[in-house]
Design a protein around this motif. Sequence first.
Motif, PDB file in Angstrom:
ATOM      1  N   TYR A  74       0.825  -1.225   0.000  1.00  0.00           N
ATOM      2  CA  TYR A  74       0.000   0.000   0.000  1.00  0.00           C
ATOM      3  C   TYR A  74       0.858   1.274   0.000  1.00  0.00           C
ATOM      4  N   TYR A  75       1.953   1.225  -0.763  1.00  0.00           N
ATOM      5  CA  TYR A  75       2.891   2.351  -0.765  1.00  0.00           C
ATOM      6  C   TYR A  75       2.209   3.654  -1.196  1.00  0.00           C
ATOM      7  N   HIS A  76       1.412   3.575  -2.273  1.00  0.00           N
ATOM      8  CA  HIS A  76       0.739   4.771  -2.782  1.00  0.00           C
ATOM      9  C   HIS A  76      -0.180   5.356  -1.718  1.00  0.00           C
ATOM     10  N   ARG A  77      -0.949   4.499  -1.043  1.00  0.00           N
ATOM     11  CA  ARG A  77      -1.871   4.964  -0.011  1.00  0.00           C
ATOM     12  C   ARG A  77      -1.103   5.535   1.181  1.00  0.00           C
ATOM     13  N   ARG A  78       0.024   4.906   1.497  1.00  0.00           N
ATOM     14  CA  ARG A  78       0.844   5.380   2.610  1.00  0.00           C
ATOM     15  C   ARG A  78       1.339   6.803   2.360  1.00  0.00           C
ATOM     16  N   ILE A  79       1.818   7.053   1.135  1.00  0.00           N
ATOM     17  CA  ILE A  79       2.306   8.389   0.794  1.00  0.00           C
ATOM     18  C   ILE A  79       1.210   9.427   0.973  1.00  0.00           C
ATOM     19  N   ASN A  80       0.042   9.156   0.421  1.00  0.00           N
ATOM     20  CA  ASN A  80      -1.052  10.119   0.496  1.00  0.00           C
ATOM     21  C   ASN A  80      -1.504  10.368   1.923  1.00  0.00           C
ATOM     22  N   LEU A 157      12.146  19.693   0.751  1.00  0.00           N
ATOM     23  CA  LEU A 157      11.099  20.305   1.563  1.00  0.00           C
ATOM     24  C   LEU A 157       9.723  19.919   1.047  1.00  0.00           C
ATOM     25  N   TYR A 158       8.875  19.478   1.945  1.00  0.00           N
ATOM     26  CA  TYR A 158       7.476  19.189   1.624  1.00  0.00           C
ATOM     27  C   TYR A 158       6.759  20.506   1.344  1.00  0.00           C
ATOM     28  N   SER A 159       6.012  20.547   0.288  1.00  0.00           N
ATOM     29  CA  SER A 159       5.298  21.767  -0.095  1.00  0.00           C
ATOM     30  C   SER A 159       3.942  21.816   0.593  1.00  0.00           C
ATOM     31  N   THR A 160       3.776  22.798   1.489  1.00  0.00           N
ATOM     32  CA  THR A 160       2.497  22.977   2.164  1.00  0.00           C
ATOM     33  C   THR A 160       1.433  23.337   1.139  1.00  0.00           C
ATOM     34  N   SER A 161       0.186  22.908   1.380  1.00  0.00           N
ATOM     35  CA  SER A 161      -0.859  23.120   0.386  1.00  0.00           C
ATOM     36  C   SER A 161      -1.056  24.585   0.067  1.00  0.00           C
ATOM     37  N   GLU A 162      -1.344  24.855  -1.186  1.00  0.00           N
ATOM     38  CA  GLU A 162      -1.553  26.237  -1.613  1.00  0.00           C
ATOM     39  C   GLU A 162      -2.705  26.874  -0.854  1.00  0.00           C
ATOM     40  N   ASP A 334     -14.477  32.838   2.273  1.00  0.00           N
ATOM     41  CA  ASP A 334     -15.394  31.698   2.229  1.00  0.00           C
ATOM     42  C   ASP A 334     -15.448  31.071   0.842  1.00  0.00           C
ATOM     43  N   ARG A 335     -15.392  31.917  -0.202  1.00  0.00           N
ATOM     44  CA  ARG A 335     -15.412  31.376  -1.571  1.00  0.00           C
ATOM     45  C   ARG A 335     -14.154  30.536  -1.811  1.00  0.00           C
ATOM     46  N   ILE A 336     -13.030  30.993  -1.276  1.00  0.00           N
ATOM     47  CA  ILE A 336     -11.794  30.235  -1.451  1.00  0.00           C
ATOM     48  C   ILE A 336     -11.858  28.932  -0.659  1.00  0.00           C
ATOM     49  N   TYR A 337     -12.494  28.988   0.508  1.00  0.00           N
ATOM     50  CA  TYR A 337     -12.637  27.770   1.310  1.00  0.00           C
ATOM     51  C   TYR A 337     -13.384  26.688   0.530  1.00  0.00           C
ATOM     52  N   GLU A 338     -14.288  27.100  -0.336  1.00  0.00           N
ATOM     53  CA  GLU A 338     -15.077  26.138  -1.115  1.00  0.00           C
ATOM     54  C   GLU A 338     -14.208  25.311  -2.068  1.00  0.00           C
ATOM     55  N   ILE A 339     -13.036  25.823  -2.432  1.00  0.00           N
ATOM     56  CA  ILE A 339     -12.146  25.056  -3.320  1.00  0.00           C
ATOM     57  C   ILE A 339     -10.946  24.516  -2.543  1.00  0.00           C
ATOM     58  N   ARG A 340     -11.058  24.505  -1.226  1.00  0.00           N
ATOM     59  CA  ARG A 340      -9.971  24.046  -0.351  1.00  0.00           C
ATOM     60  C   ARG A 340      -9.484  22.651  -0.736  1.00  0.00           C
ATOM     61  N   GLU A 341     -10.418  21.704  -0.896  1.00  0.00           N
ATOM     62  CA  GLU A 341     -10.023  20.319  -1.191  1.00  0.00           C
ATOM     63  C   GLU A 341      -9.264  20.220  -2.504  1.00  0.00           C
ATOM     64  N   GLU A 342      -9.691  21.026  -3.492  1.00  0.00           N
ATOM     65  CA  GLU A 342      -8.990  21.018  -4.776  1.00  0.00           C
ATOM     66  C   GLU A 342      -7.574  21.571  -4.622  1.00  0.00           C
ATOM     67  N   MET A 343      -7.422  22.629  -3.849  1.00  0.00           N
ATOM     68  CA  MET A 343      -6.104  23.235  -3.664  1.00  0.00           C
ATOM     69  C   MET A 343      -5.172  22.284  -2.916  1.00  0.00           C
ATOM     70  N   ILE A 344      -5.705  21.597  -1.913  1.00  0.00           N
ATOM     71  CA  ILE A 344      -4.893  20.624  -1.172  1.00  0.00           C
ATOM     72  C   ILE A 344      -4.566  19.428  -2.054  1.00  0.00           C
ATOM     73  N   SER A 345      -5.540  18.964  -2.825  1.00  0.00           N
ATOM     74  CA  SER A 345      -5.340  17.793  -3.680  1.00  0.00           C
ATOM     75  C   SER A 345      -4.218  18.026  -4.687  1.00  0.00           C
ATOM     76  N   THR A 347      -1.683  20.011  -4.381  1.00  0.00           N
ATOM     77  CA  THR A 347      -0.393  20.035  -3.705  1.00  0.00           C
ATOM     78  C   THR A 347       0.048  18.625  -3.315  1.00  0.00           C
ATOM     79  N   LEU A 348      -0.910  17.803  -2.908  1.00  0.00           N
ATOM     80  CA  LEU A 348      -0.570  16.415  -2.586  1.00  0.00           C
ATOM     81  C   LEU A 348      -0.005  15.705  -3.805  1.00  0.00           C
ATOM     82  N   LEU A 349      -0.607  15.929  -4.956  1.00  0.00           N
ATOM     83  CA  LEU A 349      -0.128  15.318  -6.193  1.00  0.00           C
ATOM     84  C   LEU A 349       1.285  15.805  -6.510  1.00  0.00           C
ATOM     85  N   PHE A 350       1.511  17.102  -6.289  1.00  0.00           N
ATOM     86  CA  PHE A 350       2.836  17.680  -6.527  1.00  0.00           C
ATOM     87  C   PHE A 350       3.879  17.029  -5.616  1.00  0.00           C
ATOM     88  N   ASN A 351       3.535  16.878  -4.327  1.00  0.00           N
ATOM     89  CA  ASN A 351       4.469  16.261  -3.383  1.00  0.00           C
ATOM     90  C   ASN A 351       4.710  14.797  -3.704  1.00  0.00           C
TER      91      ASN A 351
END
Length: 359
Positions: A74-80, A157-162, A334-345, A347-351
Amino acid sequence: MKKIISNIMGELILTYQENGYQEVLDTFTESDYINIATFNINSFISNSYLIHGLREIDVSTPVTLILNVPEGDYYHRRINYILMLLERERFGNLNVYFNFSNHAKLIMTNKIAYIGSQNFSDASRNNYELGILVRELEQVQKIESEIFEELKNNSVLYSTSEYNVRMEELSSLLNGSIKGIRQQIFTVYGDGYPVPEQEILDIHQAYFDKNNWRKFEELYANFEEVINEIIDGYQEVLDQEAIQSYMNELNLSITQFISELEELSNFSIFQEESMMWEKFYENDTGDNLDYHMEKAVNVVREIKEEEFHQLEDLTDILISLFDSIEEQIQNVMDRIYEIREEMISRTLLFNETIIRNRQ
């Protein structure tokens, strides 16, 4: 490569079913910094004692974590999971590095250091682990500067989410500034109960400094720039019409806000004495000094009263503007919060890409 620090003195500790570095953990809340190098952490335990401990540290204390990502099932899952677990918004001042050659274990603060076999992992409590505790401060500093820094300099360095970066950036740009201006202009009367708190414009206490709102205008320009970058980068998921509407309202409010502040600053109590002497010299003919001085005082009093009444009329307007600006800023956030998951996602892909390329 070999690093040698001679004459390190400490206590040798063998542990089983407990942490050999517990004394280091006990100093976390009172230390200037925390440094952790580990081969592994518990990546599938949401109630990790150690991870929760890091979350309780004051935000002013920098925490640096150097981590390997062991391969296996489960290496891929572990990374995420690791990436989401270490997302900075869950902590204070946490900085994460990945080092894919690291097998060293070092848990330290500026007060004490543990060097040994035990990972920064709850599961490692179940093993026999051997390490050394170093308390001598000069030796602790050497370990930090010569060993930990060597590991960090050879890590990525791990890139913190945008999302987290942008929200911190936006929040710092305007909120503190607008509150500071508000506190300088208005005096709060009332104790809440039985007298309700209310903001009063008191010309004797209000402070009008054009540099403050000129600086606020500059900050707002930076705020707009960041918002436009987010709009451009997330066009397909962001409600552009809504956020643009709020930005237009915010722009109008700030324009009126600055205009009203200009009006308020036209007359200040600090100008009273200089104005009085100016009127005195205008009318003084060399005789009856008391008469001309009294006349000058009365003229200034009339000007002051007229201006002060104008200020009182503007009080409700200005308070309303303060409130609307704060509300519109929150609407944008609040509008930016609505796309929070996309912004984090993203960055996770980038890392994850960085991790895979470095393996």
